[in-house]
Design an enzyme around this catalytic site. Structure first.
Site, PDB file in Angstrom:
ATOM      1  N   LYS A  79     -10.311   9.427   7.891  1.00  0.00           N
ATOM      2  CA  LYS A  79     -10.242   9.472   6.415  1.00  0.00           C
ATOM      3  C   LYS A  79     -11.654   9.408   5.840  1.00  0.00           C
ATOM      4  O   LYS A  79     -12.491   8.636   6.330  1.00  0.00           O
ATOM      5  CB  LYS A  79      -9.388   8.302   5.924  1.00  0.00           C
ATOM      6  CG  LYS A  79      -9.113   8.310   4.424  1.00  0.00           C
ATOM      7  CD  LYS A  79      -8.182   7.154   4.017  1.00  0.00           C
ATOM      8  CE  LYS A  79      -7.847   7.168   2.537  1.00  0.00           C
ATOM      9  NZ  LYS A  79      -6.905   6.091   2.159  1.00  0.00           N
ATOM     10  N   SER A 154      -2.925   7.560  -0.584  1.00  0.00           N
ATOM     11  CA  SER A 154      -4.144   8.319  -0.683  1.00  0.00           C
ATOM     12  C   SER A 154      -4.596   8.970   0.623  1.00  0.00           C
ATOM     13  O   SER A 154      -5.434   9.874   0.581  1.00  0.00           O
ATOM     14  CB  SER A 154      -5.268   7.402  -1.166  1.00  0.00           C
ATOM     15  OG  SER A 154      -5.503   6.363  -0.238  1.00  0.00           O
ATOM     16  N   SER A 178      -1.021   3.368   1.090  1.00  0.00           N
ATOM     17  CA  SER A 178      -1.682   4.653   1.359  1.00  0.00           C
ATOM     18  C   SER A 178      -1.617   5.165   2.789  1.00  0.00           C
ATOM     19  O   SER A 178      -2.063   6.288   3.054  1.00  0.00           O
ATOM     20  CB  SER A 178      -3.137   4.597   0.926  1.00  0.00           C
ATOM     21  OG  SER A 178      -3.221   4.827  -0.451  1.00  0.00           O
TER      22      SER A 178
HETATM   23  N1  GLN Z   1      -0.985   4.463  -4.455  1.00  0.00           N
HETATM   24  C1  GLN Z   1      -1.569   3.159  -4.573  1.00  0.00           C
HETATM   25  C2  GLN Z   1      -2.731   3.197  -5.533  1.00  0.00           C
HETATM   26  O1  GLN Z   1      -2.985   4.230  -6.082  1.00  0.00           O
HETATM   27  C3  GLN Z   1      -2.001   2.679  -3.219  1.00  0.00           C
HETATM   28  C4  GLN Z   1      -3.283   3.278  -2.794  1.00  0.00           C
HETATM   29  C5  GLN Z   1      -3.768   2.774  -1.470  1.00  0.00           C
HETATM   30  O2  GLN Z   1      -3.059   2.142  -0.707  1.00  0.00           O
HETATM   31  N2  GLN Z   1      -5.028   3.029  -1.232  1.00  0.00           N
HETATM   32  O3  GLN Z   1      -3.383   2.223  -5.747  1.00  0.00           O
END
Ligand code: GLN
Length: 505
Positions: A79, A154, A178
């Site tokens: 990532k 994400s 995410s």
């Molecule tokens: N979708 C969640 C957010 O936007 C979780 C994101 C994540 O786990 N990095 O914060």
């Protein structure tokens, strides 16, 4: 069978007996990426030359009879918020354009030490804020099951890369879902370990009390082998757990006979909480029935404060983000937009460099932390967090592992939720409680949204079951997932009218 459709375990075996080499394996994946990433958009930066050189080094050591690591010759996708020496690392943000870290994140150096072959950096929502990878400054990633749909986020690039046979293994991070949510919507296995089990050193920070690295694979075993490689105590991360590691693979085939599997009533539509879509719930209920048939004792547990998880998360995570992102000032990293004064330069840089969602979070977080509102917002959210931690502790008195849906829906069309931040946030309604409490959690594909998981000729989209373990209880969580995976025996090759083409033999 084509090399790219093999699991990491199968590749390891094939390389060990000399049926193939690390160079061949790496080249096959690079070819697949070159042929299809135009449609998938999983990658931001390839490190092909280095990957082939690393693969050659593995083949040479093996030929010399030297012992090779547990990921020897296995392609791994990283990532884009993990520092990789000398390679552009942007966290999906324009503000980090041109940043090349001078060091490796601990999880990255552990992949290298284990012999993993890093293919490149994957796309993601900017600074890991989002659930669809549509918040990347560098364009969308598509879902291999339906190129018109989101891959989740994400860590959408890492999920799509594994689901689309670009890499058998990838690393992601999970702050509030995410890894689990993209795994759920791409039909992959995604694991977030206990908070503190994988080092945060060298990860671009979003919300430091929640951020955890983890893995995606196409099988529980593969994702567990990857997780084993990246976890462990790291003195460079002050929140790293000093406990010695346990094996994530030894007990994988121990089955679920006698295990107490807790069904979280609030997530099953029976405890007053929000219920997931019918297609999701059918597959989740079927998976629970199979766990019972395999000998697990199904018990009902309740997480009475879990429904406050999302509001608490959306105060705590933005608050921490507003502090963490203050370092992007046009001086130290990446982008700089000039201005007449230092202050104007910083304002212009941040205005141009951050996307809309990141700005929204910085504003929410700054507000929640401001002197007059701290107790009412951030302080209150921390109290809710404590109540959720207690809920989990009580639930694990009654159960060895908890299960429920990973997300309320299957993959939705690109663009569907970009205009409505709250609709986007709701993707993680079942994911954030485990993050707030630091529990290990994962998503396992358990079926499709078009009815019985065993039906032939289906063209539905994948559904994930969330499994949550007690703190440092990765082994029992993985063992439960592995038993269910073996029983369901799903074909997880993306298919359907709008799917990414399957690899050719
Ligand atoms: N979708 C969640 C957010 O936007 C979780 C994101 C994540 O786990 N990095 O914060």
């Amino acid at each position: 069978m084509s090399l790219v459709t093999k699991t990491a375990a199968q590749l390891t075996q094939a390389m060990a007996v000399g049926d193939t080499s690390a160079v061949e394996v790496t080249q096959a994946h690079l070819d697949r990426i070159a042929a299809t990433d135009e449609r998938l958009g999983a990658w931001l930066e390839m490190t092909a030359e280095q990957a082939l050189a690393d693969a050659e080094a593995i083949d040479t050591s093996r030929a010399a009879g030297e012992s090779v690591g547990p990921l020897a010759g296995i392609p791994v996708a990283i990532k884009d918020l993990m520092c990789l020496t000398g390679v552009a690392t942007t966290a999906g943000s324009k503000i980090l354009e041109g940043f090349r870290p001078p060091y490796d994140a601990t999880v990255v150096s552990k992949v290298k030490q284990a012999g993993g072959i890093i293919l490149g950096k994957t796309n993601m929502d900017e600074f890991a804020m989002g659930s669809s990878t549509e918040n990347s400054a560098w364009g969308d990633t598509h879902n291999p099951w339906d190129l018109g749909r989101i891959p989740g986020g994400s860590s959408g690039g890492s999920a799509a890369a594994v689901a689309g046979f670009h890499s058998p293994l990838s690393l992601g991070t999970d702050t509030g879902g995410s890894i689990r949510q993209p795994a759920s919507v791409t039909g992959t296995v995604g694991i977030k370990p206990t908070y503190g089990r994988a080092s945060r050193y060298g990860l671009i920070a979003f919300a430091s009390s929640l951020d955890q690295a983890g893995t995606f694979g196409r099988t529980v075993h593969d994702a567990a082998v990857g997780l084993q490689a990246i976890c462990g105590h790291d003195p460079l991360d002050s929140t790293s757990i000093p406990e010695p590691m346990t094996s994530y693979t030894e007990g994988l085939d121990a089955g679920v006979e006698g295990l107490r599997v807790g069904i979280v009533t609030e997530w099953m539509g029976t405890g007053g909480g929000a219920e997931a879509d019918p297609g999701v719930m059918t597959a989740v209920r079927h998976a629970i029935d199979r766990l019972a048939a395999l000998g697990a004792e199904i018990v009902e547990v309740t997480l009475p404060h879990a429904s406050y998880g999302l509001p608490a998360y959306y105060l705590i995570a933005p608050s921490e983000a507003s502090a963490n992102l203050s370092r992007y000032d046009g001086v130290r990293y990446g982008l700089r937009v000039d201005g007449a004064t230092t202050h104007e330069m910083m304002a212009a840089t941040r205005a141009a460099g951050f996307g809309a969602e990141v700005k929204r979070r910085i504003m929410i977080g700054t507000y929640a932390l401001s002197a007059g509102y701290f107790d009412a917002y951030y302080g209150q959210a921390q109290k809710v967090r404590t109540l959720i931690i207690r809920d989990f502790a009580a639930a694990f008195d009654q159960a060895d592992v908890l299960v429920g849906p990973t997300c309320p829906t299957v993959a939705f069309p690109l663009g569907d939720k970009t205009a409505d931040p709250l609709a986007m946030y709701l993707n993680d309604i079942y994911a954030v409680p485990a993050s707030l409490a630091g529990m290990p959690a994962m998503s396992l594909p358990v079926g499709f949204d078009d009815g019985a998981p065993e039906a032939e000729g289906r063209d539905g989209l994948p559904v994930g079951l969330q499994l949550i373990g007690p703190l440092l209880g990765e082994p029992v969580m993985l063992q439960t997932a592995a038993a269910l995976e073996a029983d369901l025996d799903l074909d997880l090759t993306p298919r359907g009218a709008n799917a990414l083409e399957a690899p050719t033999a």
